[in-house]
Scaffold this motif. Structure first.
Motif, mmCIF file in Angstrom:
data_model
loop_
_atom_site.group_PDB
_atom_site.id
_atom_site.type_symbol
_atom_site.label_atom_id
_atom_site.label_comp_id
_atom_site.label_asym_id
_atom_site.label_seq_id
_atom_site.Cartn_x
_atom_site.Cartn_y
_atom_site.Cartn_z
ATOM 1 N N CYS A 1 16.936 -10.073 6.098
ATOM 2 C CA CYS A 1 18.073 -11.015 5.984
ATOM 3 C C CYS A 1 19.407 -10.277 6.037
ATOM 4 C CB CYS A 1 17.973 -11.836 4.707
ATOM 5 S SG CYS A 1 16.627 -13.007 4.700
ATOM 6 N N HIS A 2 19.492 -9.260 6.866
ATOM 7 C CA HIS A 2 20.705 -8.464 7.066
ATOM 8 C C HIS A 2 21.089 -7.610 5.868
ATOM 9 C CE1 HIS A 2 21.140 -10.599 10.774
ATOM 10 N NE2 HIS A 2 21.163 -11.744 10.128
ATOM 11 N N TYR A 3 20.174 -7.426 4.936
ATOM 12 C CA TYR A 3 20.399 -6.541 3.794
ATOM 13 C C TYR A 3 19.518 -5.312 3.941
ATOM 14 C CZ TYR A 3 22.496 -10.635 1.593
ATOM 15 O OH TYR A 3 23.284 -11.727 1.322
ATOM 16 N N ARG A 4 20.035 -4.170 3.493
ATOM 17 C CA ARG A 4 19.234 -2.949 3.431
ATOM 18 C C ARG A 4 18.488 -2.986 2.109
ATOM 19 N NH1 ARG A 4 17.823 0.435 6.879
ATOM 20 N NH2 ARG A 4 19.904 0.600 7.679
ATOM 21 N N ILE A 5 17.159 -3.027 2.183
ATOM 22 C CA ILE A 5 16.305 -3.061 1.003
ATOM 23 C C ILE A 5 15.750 -1.653 0.792
ATOM 24 C CG2 ILE A 5 14.311 -4.146 -0.097
ATOM 25 C CD1 ILE A 5 16.480 -6.163 0.858
ATOM 26 N N THR A 6 15.892 -1.142 -0.417
ATOM 27 C CA THR A 6 15.330 0.160 -0.769
ATOM 28 C C THR A 6 14.402 -0.045 -1.955
ATOM 29 O OG1 THR A 6 17.355 1.290 -0.052
ATOM 30 C CG2 THR A 6 15.843 2.532 -1.470
ATOM 31 N N VAL A 7 13.173 0.438 -1.816
ATOM 32 C CA VAL A 7 12.204 0.371 -2.912
ATOM 33 C C VAL A 7 11.805 1.796 -3.261
ATOM 34 C CG1 VAL A 7 9.997 -0.556 -3.697
ATOM 35 C CG2 VAL A 7 11.342 -1.835 -2.002
ATOM 36 N N LYS A 8 11.996 2.157 -4.515
ATOM 37 C CA LYS A 8 11.613 3.487 -4.991
ATOM 38 C C LYS A 8 10.150 3.479 -5.411
ATOM 39 C CE LYS A 8 14.281 5.741 -7.696
ATOM 40 N NZ LYS A 8 15.132 6.161 -8.813
ATOM 41 N N GLU B 1 10.247 9.140 -4.140
ATOM 42 C CA GLU B 1 10.253 8.724 -2.740
ATOM 43 C C GLU B 1 10.725 7.280 -2.624
ATOM 44 O OE1 GLU B 1 6.797 11.200 -0.565
ATOM 45 O OE2 GLU B 1 6.078 9.716 -2.011
ATOM 46 N N THR B 2 11.248 6.935 -1.448
ATOM 47 C CA THR B 2 11.742 5.580 -1.228
ATOM 48 C C THR B 2 11.291 5.047 0.124
ATOM 49 O OG1 THR B 2 13.811 6.327 -0.211
ATOM 50 C CG2 THR B 2 13.839 5.952 -2.598
ATOM 51 N N GLN C 1 0.832 -1.211 0.000
ATOM 52 C CA GLN C 1 0.000 0.000 0.000
ATOM 53 C C GLN C 1 0.861 1.252 0.000
ATOM 54 O OE1 GLN C 1 -2.670 -0.278 3.325
ATOM 55 N NE2 GLN C 1 -3.839 -1.967 2.439
ATOM 56 N N LEU C 2 1.927 1.229 0.801
ATOM 57 C CA LEU C 2 2.805 2.384 0.874
ATOM 58 C C LEU C 2 3.505 2.633 -0.451
ATOM 59 C CD1 LEU C 2 3.847 4.601 2.702
ATOM 60 C CD2 LEU C 2 5.597 3.025 3.524
ATOM 61 N N ILE C 3 3.975 1.587 -1.080
ATOM 62 C CA ILE C 3 4.643 1.731 -2.379
ATOM 63 C C ILE C 3 3.685 2.317 -3.411
ATOM 64 C CG2 ILE C 3 5.651 0.453 -4.316
ATOM 65 C CD1 ILE C 3 6.905 -1.398 -2.162
#
Length: 78
Positions: A52-59, A45-46, A36-38
């Protein structure tokens, strides 16, 4: 393609495993809220979260970045 499936596939690639071998994404973030946020973001915006110890970024345009650097993994394991 579904954004959740895309995230799982990207992390599985980084882990050299299969998506089904990963812990549920819901353990890291509420998947329904994430979708919903995406949908409400503009293209610049991101959203960032750790999985799993990874930084996930979704634009907002649906682009996914998986930070697999040692710095991201060390920082996120606090």
């Amino acid at each position: 393609m579904d954004i959740v499936l895309s995230i799982l596939e990207e992390v599985a690639d980084a882990e050299e495993s299969r998506p089904l071998d990963l812990p549920p994404l819901n353990d890291a973030i509420d998947v329904d809220s994430l979708e919903q946020l995406i949908d409400s973001l503009d293209q610049f915006e991101t959203i960032q979260f750790t999985y799993c110890h990874y930084r996930i970024t979704v634009k907002g345009d649906g682009t996914i970045f998986i930070d697999t650097s040692e710095t991201a993994m060390i920082t996120d394991v606090q």
